[in-house]
Enzyme design. Structure first.
Site, PDB file in Angstrom:
ATOM      1  N   LEU A   1      -4.553  -5.725   5.871  1.00 51.05           N
ATOM      2  CA  LEU A   1      -5.657  -6.600   6.257  1.00 51.05           C
ATOM      3  C   LEU A   1      -5.705  -7.879   5.422  1.00 51.05           C
ATOM      4  O   LEU A   1      -6.263  -8.883   5.857  1.00 51.05           O
ATOM      5  CB  LEU A   1      -6.983  -5.839   6.149  1.00 51.05           C
TER       6      LEU A   1
ATOM      7  N   TYR B   1       0.821  -1.214   0.000  1.00 50.28           N
ATOM      8  CA  TYR B   1       0.000   0.000   0.000  1.00 50.28           C
ATOM      9  C   TYR B   1       0.856   1.267   0.000  1.00 50.28           C
ATOM     10  O   TYR B   1       0.550   2.225  -0.691  1.00 50.28           O
ATOM     11  CB  TYR B   1      -0.951  -0.019   1.207  1.00 50.28           C
TER      12      TYR B   1
ATOM     13  N   HIS C   1     -10.768   3.478  10.899  1.00 46.58           N
ATOM     14  CA  HIS C   1     -10.298   2.369  10.064  1.00 46.58           C
ATOM     15  C   HIS C   1      -8.924   1.867  10.511  1.00 46.58           C
ATOM     16  O   HIS C   1      -8.650   0.665  10.490  1.00 46.58           O
ATOM     17  CB  HIS C   1     -10.270   2.808   8.593  1.00 46.58           C
TER      18      HIS C   1
END
Length: 181
Positions: A59, A27, A95
């Site tokens: 995740l 990411y 989040h």
């Protein structure tokens, strides 16, 4: 500031035949590059073999680990240890807490359930600058640290297996009078 003590690996048994799965979240590309550089250097220093698999984010790492470990076992080429690499930077919503907490929990669950040495190199930070400092091999080298942690636990696992080759490593049920009948 306290300086952390690191496992130098010098007293570690040979890990030359060890297969290490490295699952990295890309990411944050530049941070991922540094984490991977540190991890693969530590694995190479132990003369172990690294197999690197990429996933989109932190995740997804536990899911990939579960899938890949199962597939490798089916093919009779099991992994000896796992290194998880990624970065979660706090944003404006909750989040961050979900991704950081759930990825760490799932990895620990897998490690304990499968008795699989695992080094968690998923950075959980407030800022990108903190992430870069922790990822850089020339600074905190958290990727290398995660690999060294996995290798140290693998060495422990192998040492204990060598001491008691007739027994598996892990928990065994306690025998009672009722279970022996």
């Amino acid at each position: 500031m306290v300086t952390p003590r690191r496992d130098s690996g010098k007293d570690r048994p040979s890990l030359k035949d060890a297969r290490i799965l490295v699952v990295e979240a890309r990411y944050y590309e530049d941070i991922a590059d540094e984490l991977l550089r540190g991890a693969t250097a530590a694995i190479a220093a132990a003369q172990a073999e690294a197999e690197v698999v990429t996933v989109p984010g932190a995740l997804e790492i536990p899911q990939a680990v579960a899938i890949l470990v199962e597939a490798a076992a089916r093919e009779a080429r099991p992994y000896d240890a796992v290194v998880a690499l990624g970065c979660v930077i706090r944003g404006e919503t909750g989040h961050y807490d979900i991704v950081a907490g759930e990825s760490a929990r799932a990895l620990m669950d897998l490690s304990v359930l499968l008795r699989l040495p695992l080094g968690n190199g998923i950075l959980t930070v407030e800022t990108e600058a903190q992430a870069q400092a922790r990822a850089r091999v020339s600074e905190m080298n958290k990727g290398g640290g995660a690999a060294e942690a996995a290798l140290a636990v693998l060495a422990l696992k192998r040492a204990k297996a060598a001491e008691r080759p007739d027994r598996t490593i892990g928990f065994t049920p306690r025998r009672t009078a009722e279970t022996q009948e």
